[in-house]
Scaffold this active site. Structure first.
Site: not given
Ligand code: URA
Length: 433
Positions: A82, A161, A168, A183, A187
């Site tokens: 990520h 999220d 956001r 966040s 995930k």
């Protein structure tokens, strides 16, 4: 409990309890708390911050807000990756097939663009026919058969999220360490991988502008991963310069295809190989040095390109885009941007480059807005390169005539030209384990 009291408590610098955080997140996920109260609470969190306990509780409640994916039907160690978000960051499109080509399955859920940064799902959706929403069974089947599958954070994975991310994005509350850490990690935890490699971007194009903040974010996320039994490694990488030359969805897929063919920009190739090597390392494919060798070979042999084509076909897309960019079609307007003087490019306000691309249509300014997949910026010169007055240094791609002047102004203001060639910058600053 009343939401207004939670906003007040955080606004005044209080520390929320586990129950209070669960009340806020579960209430929002169920639609019982409206966007405007969560937006106010997010702004209070942005200014007051959260301590380690609050961040861990927030992550946990978000991870449990929906389904938890069970990847046990896929043999082997599953490693996820990520990025905290950057400009020109198309690394997943290269790293995932490289890792899959080395025999490590990649079952990845990616995000959409956030703020001035791009998102893998938006990039993949620029491929004609490509499906980013799949049922769980199809997702797992494609991973088993092709070795990789990349979909959106669809269905019921960390729905809290998904809702917060979109809010956001349009309330200027993205760049907060606790909000980003929870966040990302919620995930990743819900997505079920055994191990996680994080690409924490640092610099003016990242949400974390300073090395200090990036380090803190990396350490926070690595600690959360270890706490829940998912081995996590973070690389802190340079986002004071766009990654590669393409910014914008289809343009970035084309650059990723070139990289998979071994013709990609050096910076992009280096970061991708290092991320892939770390994923292979966590999958126990060898020492880090051996894994670097495996990743390099997957790229140079064309095996990674083959994996990417197989994934695109399995997800309904047209794999010929990787051979022939014309399949994408081109934006109707391609506007040249010229250097104002002779010299070297000495700095690039990378977030502004992302904003210029967004203005052209590559990103969203309001929640759920449509994007123009062909829109974006193709840089022809980057930091350290010599330019001559009047030379074309970038192309703006768009279908919106009205956006060109504003995007050009933003881009020109973002690019500094000086008489001295600047010293090269490191691409990878640190590795946190
Ligand atoms: N990436 C995420 O998944 N979440 C953030 O908040 C920022 C980047």
């Amino acid at each position: 409990m009343r939401m207004v009291d939670m906003i007040l408590k955080k606004r005044d610098g209080g520390v929320l309890t586990q129950e209070e955080i669960a009340f806020i997140i579960n209430g929002y996920t169920k639609g019982e708390i409206p966007d405007y109260q969560i937006a106010a609470w997010l702004m209070a969190v942005y200014f007051q911050g959260m301590d380690d306990h609050e961040t861990a509780w927030l992550t946990e409640v978000m991870a449990k807000s929906g389904d938890q994916v069970d990847l046990s039907s896929i043999p082997g160690i599953k490693v996820d990756k990520h990025s905290t978000g950057g400009v020109g960051d198309k690394t997943t499109l290269i790293v995932a097939p490289v890792v899959a080509a080395c025999g490590v399955p990649v079952a990845k859920m990616s995000g959409r663009g956030l703020g001035h940064t791009g998102g893998t799902v938006d990039k993949l959706e620029s491929i004609p026919g490509f499906r980013t929403v799949l049922e769980k069974e199809e997702f797992l089947r494609i991973v088993r058969e092709q070795g990789l599958c990349v979909i959106g954070q669809s269905g019921n994975i960390a729905p809290a999220d998904k809702l917060l991310y979109a809010l956001r994005d349009v309330t200027a509350t993205v760049d907060n360490i606790s909000l980003i850490a929870s966040s990302v990690m919620s995930k990743k935890i819900a997505a079920g991988a055994d191990a996680i490699v994080l690409d924490v971007k640092a610099g003016c194009g990242a949400f974390m502008k300073t090395m200090e903040d990036a380090l803190q974010l990396a350490k926070t996320m690595v600690a959360i991963g270890d706490k829940v039994g998912r081995k996590t490694v973070a690389l802190i990488t340079n986002m004071d310069i766009p990654l590669g030359y393409a910014i914008g969805n289809a343009l970035e897929v084309i650059e990723a295809a070139e990289t998979l063919k071994g013709n990609g920009p050096e910076d992009l190739t280096e970061v991708c190989l290092e991320l892939a090597a770390n994923m292979l390392f966590l999958a126990k494919k060898g020492t880090l040095e051996e894994c670097r060798g495996l990743a390099g070979k997957a790229l140079s042999s064309g095996a990674a390109l083959d994996r990417m084509k197989a994934m695109i076909a399995a997800q309904g897309g047209d794999p010929s885009v990787l051979d022939d960019p014309a399949v994408f079609g081109c934006a109707p307007i391609v506007h040249p941007v010229c250097a104002a003087k002779n010299g070297f490019i000495t700095a690039m306000k990378t977030d502004q480059c992302g904003i210029a691309a967004m203005v052209l249509g590559a990103g969203r300014e309001t929640k759920g807005a449509a994007i123009d997949h062909q829109a974006g910026i193709l840089l022809l010169k980057k930091i350290g390169e010599a330019v001559a007055a009047g030379e074309v240094i970038a192309q703006l791609h768009t279908s919106s005539e009205a956006s060109v002047a504003q995007a050009e102004k933003i881009l020109l203001a973002a690019i500094a030209i000086g008489p001295e060639k600047p010293a090269p910058q490191p691409l990878i600053f640190e590795r946190i384990e």
